[in-house]
Design a protein around this motif. Sequence first.
Motif, PDB file in Angstrom:
ATOM      1  N   LEU A  18       0.887  -1.077  -0.047  1.00  0.00           N
ATOM      2  CA  LEU A  18       0.081  -0.099   0.061  1.00  0.00           C
ATOM      3  C   LEU A  18       0.774   1.161  -0.132  1.00  0.00           C
ATOM      4  CD1 LEU A  18      -2.605  -1.244   2.501  1.00  0.00           C
ATOM      5  CD2 LEU A  18      -3.031  -1.009   0.003  1.00  0.00           C
ATOM      6  N   HIS A  19       1.869   1.129   0.390  1.00  0.00           N
ATOM      7  CA  HIS A  19       2.872   2.277   0.390  1.00  0.00           C
ATOM      8  C   HIS A  19       3.503   2.915  -1.061  1.00  0.00           C
ATOM      9  CE1 HIS A  19       2.519   1.052   4.548  1.00  0.00           C
ATOM     10  NE2 HIS A  19       2.712   2.398   4.899  1.00  0.00           N
ATOM     11  N   ASP A  25      11.040   3.793  -0.226  1.00  0.00           N
ATOM     12  CA  ASP A  25      12.512   4.076  -0.164  1.00  0.00           C
ATOM     13  C   ASP A  25      12.760   5.076   1.232  1.00  0.00           C
ATOM     14  OD1 ASP A  25      13.024   3.485  -2.726  1.00  0.00           O
ATOM     15  OD2 ASP A  25      13.066   5.465  -3.639  1.00  0.00           O
ATOM     16  N   SER A  26      11.842   5.449   1.825  1.00  0.00           N
ATOM     17  CA  SER A  26      12.103   6.049   3.085  1.00  0.00           C
ATOM     18  C   SER A  26      12.391   5.077   4.386  1.00  0.00           C
ATOM     19  CB  SER A  26      11.150   7.054   3.626  1.00  0.00           C
ATOM     20  OG  SER A  26      10.998   8.061   2.677  1.00  0.00           O
ATOM     21  N   SER A  55      12.950   9.227  -5.245  1.00  0.00           N
ATOM     22  CA  SER A  55      11.462   9.170  -5.513  1.00  0.00           C
ATOM     23  C   SER A  55      10.722   9.695  -4.116  1.00  0.00           C
ATOM     24  CB  SER A  55      11.109   7.570  -5.429  1.00  0.00           C
ATOM     25  OG  SER A  55      11.241   6.939  -4.629  1.00  0.00           O
ATOM     26  N   VAL A  56      11.472  10.214  -3.431  1.00  0.00           N
ATOM     27  CA  VAL A  56      11.070  10.806  -2.042  1.00  0.00           C
ATOM     28  C   VAL A  56      10.844  12.302  -2.397  1.00  0.00           C
ATOM     29  CG1 VAL A  56      11.396  11.168   0.676  1.00  0.00           C
ATOM     30  CG2 VAL A  56      12.366   9.109  -0.536  1.00  0.00           C
ATOM     31  N   ASP A  57       9.321  12.593  -1.691  1.00  0.00           N
ATOM     32  CA  ASP A  57       8.990  13.892  -2.083  1.00  0.00           C
ATOM     33  C   ASP A  57      10.013  15.100  -0.981  1.00  0.00           C
ATOM     34  OD1 ASP A  57       7.290  14.860   0.706  1.00  0.00           O
ATOM     35  OD2 ASP A  57       6.352  13.084  -0.190  1.00  0.00           O
ATOM     36  N   ALA A  58       9.747  16.361  -1.272  1.00  0.00           N
ATOM     37  CA  ALA A  58      10.603  17.302  -0.614  1.00  0.00           C
ATOM     38  C   ALA A  58      10.655  17.309   0.732  1.00  0.00           C
ATOM     39  CB  ALA A  58      10.434  18.693  -1.335  1.00  0.00           C
ATOM     40  N   ASN A  59       9.261  17.306   0.984  1.00  0.00           N
ATOM     41  CA  ASN A  59       8.777  17.236   2.806  1.00  0.00           C
ATOM     42  C   ASN A  59       9.512  16.154   3.351  1.00  0.00           C
ATOM     43  OD1 ASN A  59       7.634  19.499   2.776  1.00  0.00           O
ATOM     44  ND2 ASN A  59       5.432  18.763   2.433  1.00  0.00           N
ATOM     45  N   SER A  63      12.536  15.883   6.375  1.00  0.00           N
ATOM     46  CA  SER A  63      12.386  15.004   7.529  1.00  0.00           C
ATOM     47  C   SER A  63      13.957  14.287   7.731  1.00  0.00           C
ATOM     48  CB  SER A  63      11.240  14.179   7.564  1.00  0.00           C
ATOM     49  OG  SER A  63      10.147  15.047   7.578  1.00  0.00           O
ATOM     50  N   LEU A  64      14.191  13.527   6.469  1.00  0.00           N
ATOM     51  CA  LEU A  64      15.613  12.824   6.725  1.00  0.00           C
ATOM     52  C   LEU A  64      16.835  13.592   6.902  1.00  0.00           C
ATOM     53  CD1 LEU A  64      16.800  10.097   5.909  1.00  0.00           C
ATOM     54  CD2 LEU A  64      17.124  10.570   3.660  1.00  0.00           C
ATOM     55  N   CYS A  65      17.098  14.868   6.475  1.00  0.00           N
ATOM     56  CA  CYS A  65      17.883  15.682   6.745  1.00  0.00           C
ATOM     57  C   CYS A  65      17.828  16.157   8.141  1.00  0.00           C
ATOM     58  CB  CYS A  65      17.692  16.912   5.797  1.00  0.00           C
ATOM     59  SG  CYS A  65      18.194  16.926   4.082  1.00  0.00           S
TER      60      CYS A  65
END
Length: 92
Positions: A18-19, A25-26, A55-59, A63-65
């Motif tokens: 579902l993701h 990727d996150s 493939s990870v969006d900017a927001n 968060s990863l940063c």
Amino acid sequence: MKLLVDFYGRGMYPPHALHSEGHQDSMGICLYLALSEYINKGLVGATVLDDVVMSVDANHRKSLCRVLNKEFKDHQFIITTHDRSWAQQFKK
């Protein structure tokens, strides 16, 4: 081993069920970092990541940063990308 993740409180499912690709990727980056810390026991102080979040969006990239900055203060990351906005997020 069967990996299941919660989908917005609606139950546990395999990540690909579902993701989105970005969420997968996150999760993969989080799993990699957790396993790396567990296996290395803090002995390895550098990690190379090659364009891992395209493939990870900017927001979620922001968060990863924040996670890398907060949880890995004494760790050096070398991250390659061809995405200028992603590179700018790291500078901030």
